[in-house]
Write a protein that holds these residues in place. Structure first.
Motif, mmCIF file in Angstrom:
data_model
loop_
_atom_site.group_PDB
_atom_site.id
_atom_site.type_symbol
_atom_site.label_atom_id
_atom_site.label_comp_id
_atom_site.label_asym_id
_atom_site.label_seq_id
_atom_site.Cartn_x
_atom_site.Cartn_y
_atom_site.Cartn_z
ATOM 1 N N GLN A 60 88.064 34.350 82.943
ATOM 2 C CA GLN A 60 89.158 34.459 81.986
ATOM 3 C C GLN A 60 90.493 34.310 82.702
ATOM 4 O O GLN A 60 90.723 34.940 83.738
ATOM 5 C CB GLN A 60 89.083 35.800 81.254
ATOM 6 C CG GLN A 60 87.766 36.048 80.536
ATOM 7 C CD GLN A 60 87.414 34.931 79.566
ATOM 8 O OE1 GLN A 60 88.252 34.511 78.763
ATOM 9 N NE2 GLN A 60 86.180 34.437 79.645
ATOM 10 N N TRP A 93 86.207 35.135 73.447
ATOM 11 C CA TRP A 93 87.316 34.980 74.386
ATOM 12 C C TRP A 93 87.935 33.601 74.207
ATOM 13 O O TRP A 93 87.269 32.635 73.833
ATOM 14 C CB TRP A 93 86.808 35.169 75.818
ATOM 15 C CG TRP A 93 86.115 36.489 75.981
ATOM 16 C CD1 TRP A 93 86.636 37.721 75.698
ATOM 17 C CD2 TRP A 93 84.769 36.719 76.417
ATOM 18 N NE1 TRP A 93 85.696 38.703 75.942
ATOM 19 C CE2 TRP A 93 84.548 38.122 76.391
ATOM 20 C CE3 TRP A 93 83.729 35.891 76.843
ATOM 21 C CZ2 TRP A 93 83.346 38.706 76.760
ATOM 22 C CZ3 TRP A 93 82.532 36.467 77.219
ATOM 23 C CH2 TRP A 93 82.342 37.859 77.174
ATOM 24 N N ASP A 148 89.760 38.500 73.075
ATOM 25 C CA ASP A 148 90.484 37.304 73.509
ATOM 26 C C ASP A 148 90.340 37.051 75.007
ATOM 27 O O ASP A 148 90.371 35.909 75.456
ATOM 28 C CB ASP A 148 91.967 37.355 73.140
ATOM 29 C CG ASP A 148 92.209 37.336 71.633
ATOM 30 O OD1 ASP A 148 91.238 37.105 70.886
ATOM 31 O OD2 ASP A 148 93.350 37.577 71.215
ATOM 32 N N THR A 149 90.251 38.107 75.790
ATOM 33 C CA THR A 149 89.998 38.010 77.218
ATOM 34 C C THR A 149 89.083 39.162 77.609
ATOM 35 O O THR A 149 88.760 40.013 76.768
ATOM 36 C CB THR A 149 91.315 38.049 78.015
ATOM 37 O OG1 THR A 149 91.036 37.789 79.400
ATOM 38 C CG2 THR A 149 92.010 39.388 77.871
ATOM 39 N N SER A 159 88.765 30.025 77.930
ATOM 40 C CA SER A 159 88.066 30.480 79.136
ATOM 41 C C SER A 159 87.918 29.352 80.151
ATOM 42 O O SER A 159 87.790 28.186 79.797
ATOM 43 C CB SER A 159 86.679 31.009 78.772
ATOM 44 O OG SER A 159 86.768 32.059 77.823
ATOM 45 N N THR A 174 94.319 34.520 83.940
ATOM 46 C CA THR A 174 95.108 35.731 84.215
ATOM 47 C C THR A 174 96.611 35.495 84.246
ATOM 48 O O THR A 174 97.375 36.446 84.399
ATOM 49 C CB THR A 174 94.677 36.351 85.554
ATOM 50 O OG1 THR A 174 94.686 35.338 86.575
ATOM 51 C CG2 THR A 174 93.271 36.937 85.452
#
Length: 278
Positions: free
Chosen positions: A251, A184, A118-119, A187, A253
């Motif tokens: 990605q 991911w 996913d990240t 994004s 945060t």
């Protein structure tokens, strides 16, 4: 993934390691910059870039955290679906000052969190506190933004590994970004001016108006291939695939902020924490 030392040195010889960074974005008068973006608080890993980060609620006596990519782990890439939490580590990081000069070697006590599901992110907890880093070297941690970035935001990608700063803007967002075995979500896609290279993995992506970290740099489509290693593709809600050769990504945060509590403790059960769990 933006791995170092795989064609990167050759690329620098061809392109020139001292090439000037892309032109900075116009500063919006309505959102004046809080601080100049430089190298202070960034770190160089053995194979990637990173930064010392804190949340809005972090306290001086809390153990400091270093943000980088999941694919930058010393143990290699996490497998799809794998989430690492509280794993011992003694990894070291070269702390940089505003000029990009190494002023200290910081050491991890553990990998607080890492995944490529996913990240693509890792958080190391250090043996030093934020106060110790500030008093010893005069360097503050970079603050993680608690809000999602928006399209058009002027950003800088700050690489401690190469001591280079890339300037561009948030071009948009990829619903899903697929690269080889990994996928991911949501994004950040950069405008074309951020021509990041191997070794910039893990660099903080900083909103130039707030000085806060909004993403962690992680990959780009190098050859125009479709959804392969080093050639991610975008997949929309309907499954349509778009390939953008030469475009790079990070990605988000902001999701870490809800997951980090007192004492820099990462707690995946905290309200609002949506990070992938083991």
């Amino acid at each position: 993934m933006k791995k170092p030392l795989v064609g990167t040195l050759l690329a620098l010889l061809l392109l020139g390691a001292g090439a000037a960074p892309a032109a900075a974005q116009t500063v919006q008068q309505a959102r004046p910059a809080v601080r100049a973006v430089d190298f202070a608080g960034t770190v160089a890993l053995s194979n990637c870039s990173g930064s010392v980060v804190r949340t809005p609620g972090s306290q001086p006596a809390d153990p400091a955290l270093v943000l980088s990519n999941g694919h930058c782990l010393e143990s290699g890439f996490p497998a799809p679906g794998q989430v690492l939490v509280d794993k011992p580590s003694s990894r070291t990081f070269g702390l940089l000052n505003s000029a990009g000069t190494k002023v200290a070697t910081l050491r991890a006590s553990k990998i607080a969190y890492a995944t490529m599901t996913d990240t693509d992110a890792s958080l190391y907890q250090l043996t030093s506190t934020y106060a110790q880093i500030k008093s010893g070297y005069g360097i503050d941690a970079l603050e993680l933004s608690a809000t999602r970035p928006v399209q058009g935001t002027a950003i800088k990608v700050v690489s401690g590994y190469w001591k280079r700063i890339y300037s561009c803007a948030v071009d948009g967002f990829a619903y899903r970004l697929k690269e080889g075995a990994w996928t991911w979500k949501d994004s950040v896609r950069y405008t074309s001016a951020c021509k990041t290279i191997g070794g910039t993995s893990g660099s903080p992506v900083i909103d130039t108006a707030t000085g806060k970290v909004v993403a962690v740099n992680n990959t780009g489509n190098e050859d125009g291939a479709r959804c392969t290693d080093n050639n991610p593709c975008e997949v929309d809600e309907s499954g349509n695939v778009t390939v953008r050769r030469g475009i790079n990504y990070g990605q988000q945060t902001y999701g870490f902020v809800a997951c980090i509590g007192a004492g820099s403790k990462l707690d995946l059960s905290r309200p609002g924490c949506a990070l992938p769990k083991p």
